[in-house]
Design a protein around this motif. Structure first.
Motif, mmCIF file in Angstrom:
data_model
loop_
_atom_site.group_PDB
_atom_site.id
_atom_site.type_symbol
_atom_site.label_atom_id
_atom_site.label_comp_id
_atom_site.label_asym_id
_atom_site.label_seq_id
_atom_site.Cartn_x
_atom_site.Cartn_y
_atom_site.Cartn_z
ATOM 1 N N ALA A 1 0.807 -1.220 0.000
ATOM 2 C CA ALA A 1 0.000 0.000 0.000
ATOM 3 C C ALA A 1 0.844 1.276 0.000
ATOM 4 N N PHE A 2 2.139 1.145 0.239
ATOM 5 C CA PHE A 2 2.997 2.316 0.382
ATOM 6 C C PHE A 2 2.947 3.280 -0.811
ATOM 7 N N PRO A 3 3.005 2.817 -2.068
ATOM 8 C CA PRO A 3 2.989 3.781 -3.176
ATOM 9 C C PRO A 3 1.757 4.705 -3.163
ATOM 10 N N ILE A 4 0.637 4.188 -2.732
ATOM 11 C CA ILE A 4 -0.564 5.032 -2.663
ATOM 12 C C ILE A 4 -0.505 5.925 -1.431
ATOM 13 N N MET A 5 -0.156 5.368 -0.276
ATOM 14 C CA MET A 5 -0.053 6.184 0.937
ATOM 15 C C MET A 5 0.960 7.309 0.743
ATOM 16 N N ARG A 6 2.024 7.046 0.023
ATOM 17 C CA ARG A 6 3.071 8.051 -0.185
ATOM 18 C C ARG A 6 2.553 9.252 -0.961
ATOM 19 N N GLN A 7 1.487 9.084 -1.729
ATOM 20 C CA GLN A 7 0.900 10.212 -2.445
ATOM 21 C C GLN A 7 0.317 11.237 -1.482
ATOM 22 N N LEU A 8 -0.073 10.793 -0.293
ATOM 23 C CA LEU A 8 -0.568 11.691 0.750
ATOM 24 C C LEU A 8 0.535 12.041 1.738
ATOM 25 N N ARG A 9 1.295 11.067 2.140
ATOM 26 C CA ARG A 9 2.341 11.238 3.160
ATOM 27 C C ARG A 9 3.708 11.255 2.474
ATOM 28 N N THR A 10 3.958 12.318 1.726
ATOM 29 C CA THR A 10 5.152 12.423 0.883
ATOM 30 C C THR A 10 6.449 12.490 1.688
ATOM 31 N N HIS A 11 6.360 12.815 2.943
ATOM 32 C CA HIS A 11 7.556 12.927 3.784
ATOM 33 C C HIS A 11 8.080 11.575 4.259
ATOM 34 N N LEU A 12 7.339 10.509 4.033
ATOM 35 C CA LEU A 12 7.732 9.190 4.542
ATOM 36 C C LEU A 12 8.507 8.390 3.500
ATOM 37 N N ASP A 13 9.542 7.698 3.962
ATOM 38 C CA ASP A 13 10.167 6.667 3.144
ATOM 39 C C ASP A 13 9.636 5.322 3.638
ATOM 40 N N LYS A 14 9.967 4.252 2.938
ATOM 41 C CA LYS A 14 9.414 2.935 3.289
ATOM 42 C C LYS A 14 9.742 2.538 4.724
ATOM 43 N N ALA A 15 10.975 2.763 5.143
ATOM 44 C CA ALA A 15 11.384 2.328 6.477
ATOM 45 C C ALA A 15 10.615 3.067 7.563
ATOM 46 N N SER A 16 10.522 4.390 7.466
ATOM 47 C CA SER A 16 9.814 5.149 8.509
ATOM 48 C C SER A 16 8.317 4.851 8.478
ATOM 49 N N TYR A 17 7.769 4.622 7.298
ATOM 50 C CA TYR A 17 6.362 4.251 7.138
ATOM 51 C C TYR A 17 6.056 2.960 7.894
ATOM 52 N N VAL A 18 6.870 1.940 7.686
ATOM 53 C CA VAL A 18 6.644 0.654 8.349
ATOM 54 C C VAL A 18 6.814 0.783 9.863
ATOM 55 N N ILE A 19 7.812 1.505 10.298
ATOM 56 C CA ILE A 19 8.036 1.707 11.733
ATOM 57 C C ILE A 19 6.840 2.411 12.362
ATOM 58 N N LEU A 20 6.352 3.470 11.726
ATOM 59 C CA LEU A 20 5.226 4.226 12.284
ATOM 60 C C LEU A 20 3.946 3.400 12.311
ATOM 61 N N ILE A 21 3.665 2.674 11.248
ATOM 62 C CA ILE A 21 2.461 1.837 11.243
ATOM 63 C C ILE A 21 2.561 0.767 12.323
ATOM 64 N N SER A 22 3.692 0.118 12.400
ATOM 65 C CA SER A 22 3.880 -0.932 13.396
ATOM 66 C C SER A 22 3.638 -0.415 14.810
ATOM 67 N N GLU A 23 4.198 0.731 15.118
ATOM 68 C CA GLU A 23 4.012 1.315 16.446
ATOM 69 C C GLU A 23 2.563 1.764 16.665
ATOM 70 N N ALA A 24 1.957 2.356 15.647
ATOM 71 C CA ALA A 24 0.571 2.818 15.773
ATOM 72 C C ALA A 24 -0.387 1.643 15.972
ATOM 73 N N VAL A 25 -0.146 0.544 15.271
ATOM 74 C CA VAL A 25 -0.982 -0.651 15.437
ATOM 75 C C VAL A 25 -0.835 -1.183 16.858
ATOM 76 N N GLU A 26 0.406 -1.280 17.314
ATOM 77 C CA GLU A 26 0.681 -1.847 18.631
ATOM 78 C C GLU A 26 0.186 -0.962 19.773
ATOM 79 N N LYS A 27 0.414 0.338 19.677
ATOM 80 C CA LYS A 27 0.158 1.220 20.819
ATOM 81 C C LYS A 27 -1.127 2.034 20.715
#
Length: 140
Positions: free
Chosen positions: A15-41
């Motif tokens: 889903a990253f290529p589509i999400m990146r159209q909105l969240r242009t400041h994210l790279d793949k690594a930071s995107y995965v880290i943020l989602i993982s933490e948001a899901v968990e916490k």
């Protein structure tokens, strides 16, 4: 069309290529880290809308409880692929969130939208029946 909850790193990356159209400041690594933490916490949930086996839009949201809104769902991210805009995909996904909220006994759905996103504001107000109820402020 099919809505699917994305729960694995591989699904999030799909889903990253589509999400990146909105969240242009994210790279793949930071995107995965943020989602993982948001899901968990924070009970963040990411869903994709598939049409013909292809992701055409994504929505990320979290159920919340505050004194202002009561029990509600906060839409953190909603984006339709640029090449698939104006085909009803955003409306379909946002209606999915409304149904999820009702089915899970949440009273309403809320979101914020960047000041510059005039087309999105028209969509929320005119097509989806949202009303402006506040400003969102952020400190650095």
């Amino acid at each position: 069309m099919k809505v699917t909850r994305l729960t694995t790193k591989d699904q999030w990356l799909e889903a990253f290529p589509i999400m990146r159209q909105l969240r242009t400041h994210l790279d793949k690594a930071s995107y995965v880290i943020l989602i993982s933490e948001a899901v968990e916490k924070d009970n963040y949930r990411l869903y994709a809308l598939y049409d013909q086996q292809e992701i055409v839009a994504v929505v990320g949201f979290k159920p919340m409880i505050t004194l202002y809104y009561g029990r509600f769902v906060w839409v953190c991210d909603l984006v339709t692929d640029n090449i698939n805009r104006s085909k009803g995909y955003g409306e379909y996904l946002l209606n999915y969130v409304h149904t999820w909220a009702t089915d899970n006994e949440y009273e309403s759905v809320a979101l914020s939208s960047g000041i510059q996103r005039h087309q999105a504001h028209r969509f929320y107000e005119e097509k989806m029946g949202y009303e402006k109820v506040s400003y969102v402020f952020k400190s650095k």
